[in-house]
Design a protein around this motif. Structure first.
Motif, PDB file in Angstrom:
ATOM      1  N   ARG A  47       0.831  -1.221   0.000  1.00  0.00           N
ATOM      2  CA  ARG A  47       0.000   0.000   0.000  1.00  0.00           C
ATOM      3  C   ARG A  47       0.856   1.257   0.000  1.00  0.00           C
ATOM      4  O   ARG A  47       0.573   2.215  -0.722  1.00  0.00           O
ATOM      5  N   ALA A  48       1.908   1.247   0.817  1.00  0.00           N
ATOM      6  CA  ALA A  48       2.782   2.427   0.880  1.00  0.00           C
ATOM      7  C   ALA A  48       3.387   2.693  -0.500  1.00  0.00           C
ATOM      8  O   ALA A  48       3.401   3.839  -0.978  1.00  0.00           O
ATOM      9  N   VAL A  49       3.849   1.625  -1.158  1.00  0.00           N
ATOM     10  CA  VAL A  49       4.480   1.794  -2.478  1.00  0.00           C
ATOM     11  C   VAL A  49       3.450   2.339  -3.476  1.00  0.00           C
ATOM     12  O   VAL A  49       3.752   3.220  -4.292  1.00  0.00           O
ATOM     13  N   GLU A  50       2.224   1.845  -3.365  1.00  0.00           N
ATOM     14  CA  GLU A  50       1.167   2.316  -4.262  1.00  0.00           C
ATOM     15  C   GLU A  50       0.896   3.805  -4.043  1.00  0.00           C
ATOM     16  O   GLU A  50       0.730   4.569  -4.993  1.00  0.00           O
ATOM     17  N   GLN A 109       1.164   6.819  -6.719  1.00  0.00           N
ATOM     18  CA  GLN A 109      -0.004   7.661  -7.051  1.00  0.00           C
ATOM     19  C   GLN A 109       0.224   9.132  -6.748  1.00  0.00           C
ATOM     20  O   GLN A 109      -0.586   9.981  -7.118  1.00  0.00           O
ATOM     21  N   ASN A 110       1.285   9.459  -6.054  1.00  0.00           N
ATOM     22  CA  ASN A 110       1.542  10.851  -5.701  1.00  0.00           C
ATOM     23  C   ASN A 110       1.733  11.668  -6.985  1.00  0.00           C
ATOM     24  O   ASN A 110       2.475  11.255  -7.875  1.00  0.00           O
ATOM     25  N   PRO A 111       1.070  12.826  -7.097  1.00  0.00           N
ATOM     26  CA  PRO A 111       1.198  13.637  -8.313  1.00  0.00           C
ATOM     27  C   PRO A 111       2.652  14.015  -8.617  1.00  0.00           C
ATOM     28  O   PRO A 111       2.986  14.317  -9.772  1.00  0.00           O
ATOM     29  N   LEU A 112       3.509  14.006  -7.594  1.00  0.00           N
ATOM     30  CA  LEU A 112       4.914  14.363  -7.821  1.00  0.00           C
ATOM     31  C   LEU A 112       5.741  13.174  -8.315  1.00  0.00           C
ATOM     32  O   LEU A 112       6.922  13.307  -8.622  1.00  0.00           O
ATOM     33  N   TYR A 113       5.103  11.995  -8.375  1.00  0.00           N
ATOM     34  CA  TYR A 113       5.855  10.808  -8.830  1.00  0.00           C
ATOM     35  C   TYR A 113       6.076  10.885 -10.340  1.00  0.00           C
ATOM     36  O   TYR A 113       5.138  11.054 -11.112  1.00  0.00           O
TER      37      TYR A 113
END
Ligand SMILES: C[S@@+](CC[C@H](N)C(=O)[O-])C[C@H]1O[C@@H](n2cnc3c(N)ncnc32)[C@H](O)[C@@H]1O
Length: 297
Positions: free
Chosen positions: A138-141, A145-149
């Motif tokens: 979940r953390a990796v997901e 999903q972070n817009p900065l990724y």
């Protein structure tokens, strides 16, 4: 916000607003570990607190470590830990890794959680490529999903640092700095060396692991109830996640036994303040730097 965690867990978390200046010479004194000296009352409490959680429960906690962290992120989503903007400020080493201005650096954030360290770093320094891993899917997901990724600048992947080989995702001897921020404390002390060995393989010779984690007698350690003790300096929170509290001697021995050299290894004493609630608690962290010997070829 999970109440049990706010009482027993890490106040690196959301409920405390401000970290104020180093308190050496204030409420703290230098002790035998150069960490905090306990009051007689605290001393008595710690000495009394010797009963350990049963072997059966300890084994279960070890087997379920990944599940418990994943559930932690299910409950808290990305809202628990505050962004760690101090990383570049306090770890000047990251900038110091450069031989010339704007040189591209490759870093690894091992145990990245939802990216509270990672994204401020990527925002502050446009010349960084970051690998980021955690054993909680979940953390990796959340990181992805972070817009900065941005896949051009970051590769996030799931990895249990105690057993999955980092070489499956990262070339050997290719990383300029590894960030290990409040992660090793979550690993069973008997398995910590496996994490350090794993990281060693991907770090360039001559480059460093930047470490920050809980120090012995930190406020969070003193708050644990007698029923939460797993071993020396090792405790379990109500949500099943665990926390070790380091002495600088233990940490140095751990890193050097794997082949690293100690560069810096010191306690940082802080006071964490919640202005809204008028609360102020003493914190003890260890901030350290360990180098993989050799020169980059
Ligand atoms: C206290 S959080 C810190 C997260 C992040 N480094 C930060 O500073 O916000 C500890 C993290 O370590 C991860 N972790 C614990 N044991 C791990 C292991 N064996 N392999 C990979 N990640 C692990 C947990 O999933 C969790 O995200």
């Amino acid at each position: 916000m999970n109440e049990s965690r706010s009482l027993q867990g890490d106040t690196t978390a959301a409920q405390f607003d401000v970290v104020i200046s180093n308190c050496e010479g204030g409420t703290f004194q230098k002790g035998e570990h150069n960490a905090q000296i306990l009051s007689p009352k605290e001393d008595k409490k710690m000495a009394k607190n010797q009963t350990l959680v049963s072997d059966f429960k300890q084994k279960k906690l070890e087997i379920e470590a990944q599940k418990n962290w994943d559930l932690f992120y299910k409950r808290n989503s990305t809202n628990f830990f505050k962004d760690r903007h101090w990383t570049t400020r306090e770890f000047e080493e990251l900038k110091g890794c450069r031989e010339f201005k704007d040189q591209k650096l490759t870093i690894l954030e091992a145990g990245c959680g939802v990216g509270n360290c990672l994204f401020p770093l990527l925002e502050e320094d446009l010349h960084i490529f970051a690998y980021a891993c955690d054993f909680s899917p979940r953390a990796v997901e959340y990181v992805k999903q972070n817009p900065l990724y941005d896949a051009q600048r970051c590769k996030a992947f799931q990895c249990d640092l105690t057993k999955d080989d980092l070489l499956e995702n990262i070339p050997s001897d290719s990383v300029d700095a590894v960030m290990l921020i409040f992660v090793l404390s979550a690993v069973h002390p008997k398995k910590m060396h496996l994490v350090l060995r794993n990281i060693y393989k991907v770090l360039k010779p001559g480059k460093c692991v930047l470490f920050r984690d809980y120090g012995i007698h930190d406020h969070a350690m003193l708050r644990f109830k007698s029923t939460s003790k797993l071993g020396e300096n090792f405790y379990v929170r109500q949500d099943g996640t665990r926390s070790y509290f380091f002495t600088n001697d233990f940490l140095a021995e751990l890193f050097t036994s794997v082949g690293y050299e100690t560069v810096v290894n010191e306690y940082v004493l802080r006071e964490t303040v919640n202005k809204k609630e008028g609360l102020s608690v003493p914190r003890v962290f260890l901030q350290s730097k360990f180098r993989k010997p050799g020169r980059e070829t």
